[in-house]
Design an enzyme around this catalytic site. Structure first.
Site, PDB file in Angstrom:
ATOM      1  N   ARG A 364       0.809  -1.210   0.000  1.00  0.00           N
ATOM      2  CA  ARG A 364       0.000   0.000   0.000  1.00  0.00           C
ATOM      3  C   ARG A 364       0.847   1.266   0.000  1.00  0.00           C
ATOM      4  O   ARG A 364       0.340   2.352  -0.185  1.00  0.00           O
ATOM      5  CB  ARG A 364      -0.949   0.002   1.207  1.00  0.00           C
ATOM      6  CG  ARG A 364      -1.906  -1.168   1.140  1.00  0.00           C
ATOM      7  CD  ARG A 364      -2.954  -1.119   2.210  1.00  0.00           C
ATOM      8  NE  ARG A 364      -3.363  -2.479   2.575  1.00  0.00           N
ATOM      9  CZ  ARG A 364      -4.424  -2.762   3.303  1.00  0.00           C
ATOM     10  NH1 ARG A 364      -5.176  -1.793   3.763  1.00  0.00           N
ATOM     11  NH2 ARG A 364      -4.725  -4.018   3.583  1.00  0.00           N
ATOM     12  N   VAL A 365       2.132   1.106   0.222  1.00  0.00           N
ATOM     13  CA  VAL A 365       3.002   2.277   0.140  1.00  0.00           C
ATOM     14  C   VAL A 365       3.500   2.421  -1.288  1.00  0.00           C
ATOM     15  O   VAL A 365       3.547   3.509  -1.828  1.00  0.00           O
ATOM     16  CB  VAL A 365       4.184   2.129   1.129  1.00  0.00           C
ATOM     17  CG1 VAL A 365       5.249   3.158   0.855  1.00  0.00           C
ATOM     18  CG2 VAL A 365       3.679   2.242   2.539  1.00  0.00           C
TER      19      VAL A 365
END
Lengths: 501, 87
Positions: A364-365
């Protein structure tokens, strides 16, 4: 070195005279029941939740249940010698572990006691294992990459410093291998590592410590061990102890990587303890707060703002699934972490190692934690692999397909092949960038699939020997400028001409 | 636990050598003054304490024995502060 007996006895005399006995008054309680590692103690009205208690035998216990007329204490040592009616002392301290640089290169248990036969841990700092995670204001966005050295991860599911990335898969799919390779790859990168082994066989942990020593990784790592033969409370505490050790370095402004291997066994140990403490069982017999068990642990992985030191803790928790089934605990941890790397047994068995399922794995980064050149180069990879997967079922038709489909299939095969990587051979970011550039720009189009890895090995040899400046350029600039790209194209063309199958 | 029933409490006094009845009464009076309850004394002998006095009453242990001091000293010498650095 000469040992002068006068000097030694003088030192002992000095130590003794410096000493003054402290407390003479202790609060005590009595043991009323004991069984299965849980002790019920009466009295001790001032006991705090989570406080450390001492029994007559010297064994320690932790207060977990405060009830109206007794306390539930989990034993952290052996039951032997503790009698009903025996005395229990309050220590006034919460459970703590020694922290600091003295722990680098050491193997300790969940209480911070050394288990590697190399003498006591000499440190002045200790920390309680339980602590509230950093607040919202003290945090900063994750933007610095944590290089795992594994092509498949650094290109498609990149991890940043301060992120929590879950490694999930069935048994024997390479979960620990990914974490060990990541630790090995942190050599020379100013990242301290903590490896927490929960509920594993002592022989497995010994093997891991040996591997880390062989690759010089123990020079910047610490191992916290709670083996399968340790009591459930020690297995429960181990991750928190590891995190406390990491937090000491975090607050000094350093970057730390912590691996929890694995949290499934951690949840099982907590379940055992809770059931014996007569806490009501919930889904799958886990206690009601099993989510909180992991969320409070993983929330302590953080990237701090420069005003607070600018350090970071990156967490790589491992969860083992049963036959690919994502049950209660895996679902919990997936919702806590910033992404997962999903390993599949089928991929592993068909020779794709690391067995990462690129479709289900996510970070998700993502791109924010990637170098510019890696971001640019690996952009097409995910897409081309996804297209390949969709078309793969048509591969059986062979020559009956149009050229475009055939091209995609061939490209997909080569990408899959290039993402394979042997264990203990992490690659630097420039190396990864170069080979992925070669693949996505079709330099491997005419190389047979089974010779692709040979191409890669020889390409690296060629560059390391004759064109190592380009590695330095990429490493320093972190960007694929026009200039560097031109040079790279020349190198690839030159190599392509000389590559003999 | 039946230690404190109403305003009567039970206290154990353990010494290394036997103490006289006078001394026992003195201890009893002091305890009653501090705890504000009447105290039933149980006197025991334990040579391993070497010297000094240990009183167990009402969930408190008052330990002024030589054995305890030696234990504390041992812990201190093993710890960082008391450790003999350089040897």
């Amino acid at each position: 070195m000469e040992f002068k007996t006068e000097k030694i006895s003088e030192q002992i005399r000095k130590s003794i005279s410096d000493f003054s006995p402290k407390a003479h008054v202790f609060e005590v309680g009595t043991v009323i029941a004991l069984g299965d590692g849980i002790v019920r103690v009466s009295g001790l009205e001032n006991a705090m939740s989570g406080e450390l208690l001492e029994f007559e035998t010297g064994a320690l216990g932790m207060v977990l249940n405060l009830e109206e007329d007794n306390i539930g204490v989990v034993l952290l040592g052996h039951e032997d010698g503790i009698k009903e009616g025996g005395i229990v002392k309050l220590t006034g301290k919460m459970v703590e572990v020694p922290t600091g640089d003295a722990l680098i290169g050491r193997v300790v248990n969940a209480l911070g006691e050394p288990v590697d036969n190399r003498g006591p841990i000499r440190t002045n700092t200790r920390r309680p294992i339980e602590r509230e995670a950093s607040g919202v204001i003290t945090r900063k966005e994750v933007s610095v990459p944590l290089q795992t050295g594994i092509k498949a991860i650094d290109s498609m599911v990149p991890i940043g410093r301060g992120q929590r990335e879950l490694i999930i898969g069935d048994r024997q799919t390479g979960k620990t291998a990914i974490c060990i390779d990541t630790i090995i790859n942190q050599k020379g990168k100013d990242v301290l590592c903590v490896y927490v082994a929960i509920g594993q066989k002592a022989s497995t942990v010994a093997h891991i410590v040996k591997t880390l020593t062989d690759f010089d990784a123990m020079k910047y790592s610490c191992v916290v061990v709670a083996t399968a033969s340790d009591t459930a409370p020690l297995q429960y505490m181990a991750p928190y102890s590891g995190c406390a050790i990491a937090e000491e370095w975090l607050e000094q402004g350093k970057d730390v990587l912590i691996v929890y291997d694995d949290l499934s066994k951690h949840a099982v140990a907590y379940r055992a303890m809770s059931l014996l403490l007569k806490r009501p069982p919930g889904r799958e017999a886990y206690p009601g707060d099993v989510f909180y068990l992991h969320s409070r642990l993983l929330e302590r992985a953080v990237r701090l703002d420069d005003a607070y030191g600018g350090g970071s803790i990156t967490a790589l928790p491992i969860i083992e699934t049963q036959a690919g089934d994502i049950s209660y605990i895996p679902t919990n941890v997936i919702s806590i972490t910033d992404g997962q790397i999903y390993l599949e047994a089928e991929l592993f068995n068909s020779g794709i190692r690391p067995a990462i399922n690129a479709g289900l794995s996510v970070s998700r980064v993502g791109g924010t934690a990637q170098n510019k050149f890696m971001k640019k180069i690996s952009g097409p990879i995910r897409l081309e692999l996804a297209q390949y997967r969709e078309l793969a079922s048509f591969a059986q038709f062979g020559s009956d397909l149009d050229k475009d489909t055939l091209d995609r299939l061939e490209q997909g095969k080569r990408i899959t092949e290039i993402l394979k990587q042997p264990q203990y051979k992490p690659l630097s970011a420039p190396h990864q960038g170069i080979i992925l550039y070669a693949v996505t720009n079709k330099y491997l189009k005419d190389i047979p699939v089974d010779k692709v890895l040979q191409y890669e090995a020889q390409l690296f040899d060629f560059i390391d020997l004759e064109h190592s400046y380009i590695l330095e350029d990429l490493r320093l600039r972190k960007e694929l400028t026009e200039e560097i790209e031109q040079k790279l194209i020349e190198i690839l063309k030159e190599f392509g001409k000389n590559f003999i199958i | 636990m039946a230690e404190t029933v109403g305003s009567v409490t039970h206290a154990k006094v353990i010494t290394a050598t036997i103490i006289s009845l006078d001394k026992q009464n003195e201890i009893k009076e002091q305890l009653e003054k501090v705890l504000n309850k009447s105290v039933i004394l149980e006197v025991l002998e334990d040579k391993s304490l070497i010297g000094g006095l240990k009183i167990i009453v009402d969930g408190l242990v008052i330990d002024k024995t030589i054995k305890n001091d030696l234990e504390e000293l041992k812990k201190y010498l093993y710890s960082v502060e008391g450790d003999m650095n350089g040897i």
